[in-house]
Motif scaffolding. Structure first.
Motif, short mmCIF file in Angstrom:
data_model
loop_
_atom_site.label_atom_id
_atom_site.label_comp_id
_atom_site.label_asym_id
_atom_site.label_seq_id
_atom_site.Cartn_x
_atom_site.Cartn_y
_atom_site.Cartn_z
N PHE A 27 0.90 -1.30 0.07
CA PHE A 27 -0.06 -0.14 -0.16
C PHE A 27 0.85 1.13 0.05
CE2 PHE A 27 0.77 -0.84 4.41
CZ PHE A 27 0.86 0.42 4.99
N ALA A 28 0.03 2.47 -0.37
CA ALA A 28 0.82 3.61 -0.31
C ALA A 28 0.11 4.59 0.56
CB ALA A 28 1.07 4.06 -1.59
N VAL A 29 0.89 5.49 1.26
CA VAL A 29 0.48 6.70 1.97
C VAL A 29 0.47 7.87 1.27
CG1 VAL A 29 0.23 7.97 4.38
CG2 VAL A 29 0.45 5.54 4.47
N SER A 30 -0.30 8.86 1.14
CA SER A 30 -0.18 10.19 0.35
C SER A 30 -0.11 11.28 1.58
CB SER A 30 -1.18 10.45 -0.48
OG SER A 30 -1.15 11.51 -0.94
N LEU A 31 0.97 11.87 1.80
CA LEU A 31 1.10 13.21 2.41
C LEU A 31 0.98 14.44 1.80
CD1 LEU A 31 4.43 11.69 4.45
CD2 LEU A 31 2.11 11.63 5.11
N THR A 32 0.27 15.12 2.31
CA THR A 32 0.08 16.46 1.36
C THR A 32 0.28 17.61 2.69
OG1 THR A 32 -2.36 16.61 1.95
CG2 THR A 32 -1.31 15.75 -0.20
N HIS A 33 0.52 18.63 2.28
CA HIS A 33 0.75 19.87 2.95
C HIS A 33 0.14 20.99 2.30
CE1 HIS A 33 3.52 17.79 5.62
NE2 HIS A 33 3.91 17.25 4.70
N ASP A 34 -0.78 21.92 2.83
CA ASP A 34 -1.32 22.95 2.19
C ASP A 34 -1.16 24.31 2.76
OD1 ASP A 34 -4.52 20.92 2.23
OD2 ASP A 34 -2.86 21.33 0.56
N ASP A 35 -1.02 25.32 1.93
CA ASP A 35 -1.15 26.79 2.25
C ASP A 35 0.23 27.35 2.21
OD1 ASP A 35 -3.86 26.61 2.56
OD2 ASP A 35 -3.67 26.27 4.89
N ALA A 47 12.56 16.98 7.47
CA ALA A 47 12.28 15.57 8.25
C ALA A 47 11.99 14.63 7.33
CB ALA A 47 10.99 15.77 9.16
N LEU A 48 11.02 14.72 6.42
CA LEU A 48 10.68 13.81 5.10
C LEU A 48 12.03 13.45 4.52
CD1 LEU A 48 7.35 15.41 3.87
CD2 LEU A 48 7.40 13.32 5.07
N ASP A 49 12.89 14.43 3.93
CA ASP A 49 13.77 14.28 3.16
C ASP A 49 14.90 13.38 3.98
OD1 ASP A 49 15.56 14.67 0.79
OD2 ASP A 49 16.68 15.90 1.92
N GLN A 50 15.02 13.68 5.10
CA GLN A 50 15.95 12.65 6.12
C GLN A 50 15.57 11.48 6.32
OE1 GLN A 50 18.86 14.00 7.87
NE2 GLN A 50 18.30 15.45 6.36
N ARG A 51 14.29 11.10 5.90
CA ARG A 51 13.69 9.63 5.94
C ARG A 51 13.39 9.10 4.76
NH1 ARG A 51 12.73 12.56 10.14
NH2 ARG A 51 12.42 11.83 12.21
N GLY A 52 13.96 9.77 3.63
CA GLY A 52 13.63 9.29 2.33
C GLY A 52 12.10 9.29 1.82
N LEU A 53 11.46 10.06 2.65
CA LEU A 53 9.87 10.17 2.11
C LEU A 53 9.69 11.34 1.35
CD1 LEU A 53 8.57 9.26 5.75
CD2 LEU A 53 8.68 7.63 3.76
N LYS A 54 8.59 11.27 0.52
CA LYS A 54 8.29 12.30 -0.54
C LYS A 54 6.67 12.92 0.13
CE LYS A 54 11.70 11.38 -2.56
NZ LYS A 54 13.19 11.99 -1.78
N ALA A 55 6.49 14.03 -0.40
CA ALA A 55 5.10 14.60 -0.23
C ALA A 55 4.60 15.51 -1.24
CB ALA A 55 4.94 15.30 1.14
N SER A 56 3.42 15.83 -1.31
CA SER A 56 3.04 16.96 -2.10
C SER A 56 2.77 18.16 -1.22
CB SER A 56 1.70 16.64 -2.85
OG SER A 56 2.00 15.42 -3.74
N PHE A 57 3.10 19.27 -1.84
CA PHE A 57 2.94 20.55 -1.18
C PHE A 57 2.02 21.60 -2.05
CE2 PHE A 57 6.74 18.67 0.49
CZ PHE A 57 6.77 19.20 1.97
N TYR A 58 1.15 22.14 -1.53
CA TYR A 58 0.09 23.03 -2.24
C TYR A 58 0.08 24.39 -1.47
CZ TYR A 58 -1.22 18.78 -4.21
OH TYR A 58 -1.25 17.78 -4.88
N PRO A 59 1.06 25.26 -1.74
CA PRO A 59 1.22 26.54 -1.23
C PRO A 59 0.07 27.46 -2.08
CG PRO A 59 3.27 26.41 -2.76
CD PRO A 59 2.38 25.04 -2.68
#
Length: 87
Positions: A27-35, A47-59
């Motif tokens: 499975f996958a988990v989607s991480l998003t950050h808004d604003d 923190a995500l980069d240090q753990r090799g994780l990716k996310a989507s950012f929506y400013p």
């Protein structure tokens, strides 16, 4: 949040046979950050980069953090993250 993650895991487990995930993942988990908050660049992205994780950012278009440091926000893409527009 936990309920959402559990639902995503259960849904993925049920659909896994029809739509297998790459590299045998279940499975996958989607991480998003808004604003476009400053903490997203200073804390979350780091923190995500240090753990090799990716996310989507929506400013937002009027984000003070993006205006003050556009290079840091653009660098998210080069590290494999998503960057979109949030109205």
């Amino acid at each position: 949040m936990i309920r959402t993650l559990l639902f995503a895991a259960m849904l993925s487990a049920n659909l896994g046979a029809a739509s297998p995930w790459p590299q045998g993942k279940t499975f996958a988990v989607s991480l998003t950050h808004d604003d476009g908050l400053e903490s997203q660049i200073l804390n979350a992205a780091f923190a995500l980069d240090q753990r090799g994780l990716k996310a989507s950012f929506y400013p937002t278009g009027n984000s003070k953090s993006v205006a003050a440091n556009p290079a840091a926000w653009s660098a998210l893409i080069g590290k494999g993250n998503g960057l979109g527009s949030h109205r």
